[in-house]
Design an enzyme around this catalytic site. Structure first.
Site, PDB file in Angstrom:
ATOM      1  N   HIS A  98       0.854  -1.193   0.000  1.00  0.00           N
ATOM      2  CA  HIS A  98       0.000   0.000   0.000  1.00  0.00           C
ATOM      3  C   HIS A  98       0.894   1.248   0.000  1.00  0.00           C
ATOM      4  CE1 HIS A  98      -3.820  -2.186   1.668  1.00  0.00           C
ATOM      5  NE2 HIS A  98      -3.511  -2.535   0.429  1.00  0.00           N
ATOM      6  N   ASP A 100       1.279   3.948   1.528  1.00  0.00           N
ATOM      7  CA  ASP A 100       1.878   4.569   2.720  1.00  0.00           C
ATOM      8  C   ASP A 100       2.943   3.681   3.360  1.00  0.00           C
ATOM      9  OD1 ASP A 100      -0.417   2.943   3.308  1.00  0.00           O
ATOM     10  OD2 ASP A 100      -0.372   3.658   5.383  1.00  0.00           O
TER      11      ASP A 100
HETATM   12 ZN    ZN Z   1      -0.907   1.736   6.341  1.00  0.00          ZN
END
Ligand code: ZN
Length: 268
Positions: A98, A100
């Site tokens: 993901h 982030d």
């Molecule tokens: Zn995260």
């Protein structure tokens, strides 16, 4: 022998609605949450678990997450606070892909890269509801090419070296540093257990449980590929914490994060 030390690299913060943080439970409203990476100094070398988000990518693709990130909160900036540079890190592990958790991978073309075997395929061909999660493919030129992603979706340049060693199940990276397979949030999601000689172990849930309240209520985030697996993973983390007498640390829990050691302070 050098004792294992763990540094948390502050990566800034993002915003989500409370119903995303606590799926189908809320309460709604803006929740600002931290993003950080985990640097492990081990006698076998330096391991970095995750690399935060890329500010420009978020502003381009997910500006509604309202990123706040200072220069010290970029990966090179956070390492510089410790007198280190990306070249000093030998191994980069992504808990999952993901955006982030992969934004700073591009700074580590030299490093050995490790991820769960199934994460790359999932990043290339995500479920329709996972597309924003897997929107930053700058960690792998091959993945980006394979997705045939538009330039607009891509921020920064791809790493020269984006070859990953794909692993499965629980795996000991180095003595006392173990990746714990906790699928649900992502198909190949890993949590992390670090054991020390002079303090109790730390179990980093990573995104299997964003916050302490999430784990206590078995309420995962609304981002997942398999919520039933997600609950099973949360139960497993609780059990492991008990079994090892480990301190639990959460990935996106602002209240707890304020009490965590960051910058030059460390665990070990
Ligand atoms: Zn995260």
């Amino acid at each position: 022998m050098t004792d294992t030390k763990v540094f948390l690299l502050d990566g800034g913060s993002l915003v989500l609605d409370g119903y995303h943080v606590f799926w189908n439970r809320g309460p709604g409203g803006e929740v600002r949450f931290p993003v950080y990476s985990i640097l492990i100094e081990h006698r076998d070398g330096r391991f970095l678990i995750d690399t935060g988000y890329d500010y420009d990518h978020v502003m381009k693709v997910l500006p509604f997450e309202k990123p706040i990130q200072s220069k010290e909160q970029t990966i090179p900036g956070a390492l510089a606070l410790l007198g280190l540079a990306p070249k000093d890190v030998g191994v980069v592990v992504n808990s999952h892909f993901h955006f982030d958790h992969v934004g700073g991978n591009k700074f580590f073309p030299h490093a050995k890269k490790i991820c769960h075997r199934d994460e790359i395929a999932q990043a290339i061909t995500p479920q329709p509801f996972e597309v924003l999660g897997y929107s930053d493919l700058s960690f792998s030129k091959q993945a980006a090419d394979a997705r045939n992603a538009s330039q607009q979706l891509l921020a920064g340049t791809s790493a020269d070296n984006s070859t990953f060693e794909g692993v499965t199940g629980d795996i000991e990276l180095a003595k006392g540093v173990t990746l714990i397979f906790t699928p649900g949030h992502a198909i190949g999601h890993y949590s992390l257990l670090v054991e020390f000689s002079n303090r109790k172990p730390i179990l980093f849930t990573i995104d299997a449980s964003y916050t302490q309240k999430s784990l206590e209520t078995l309420c995962q985030a609304s981002f997942h590929v398999d919520p039933v697996q997600g609950v099973a993973s949360m139960r497993r983390l609780k059990q492991l914490a008990e079994q090892h007498g480990a301190e639990l640390m959460y990935s996106h829990d602002m209240e707890n994060y304020k009490t965590y050691r960051t910058g030059t302070e460390f665990y070990g």
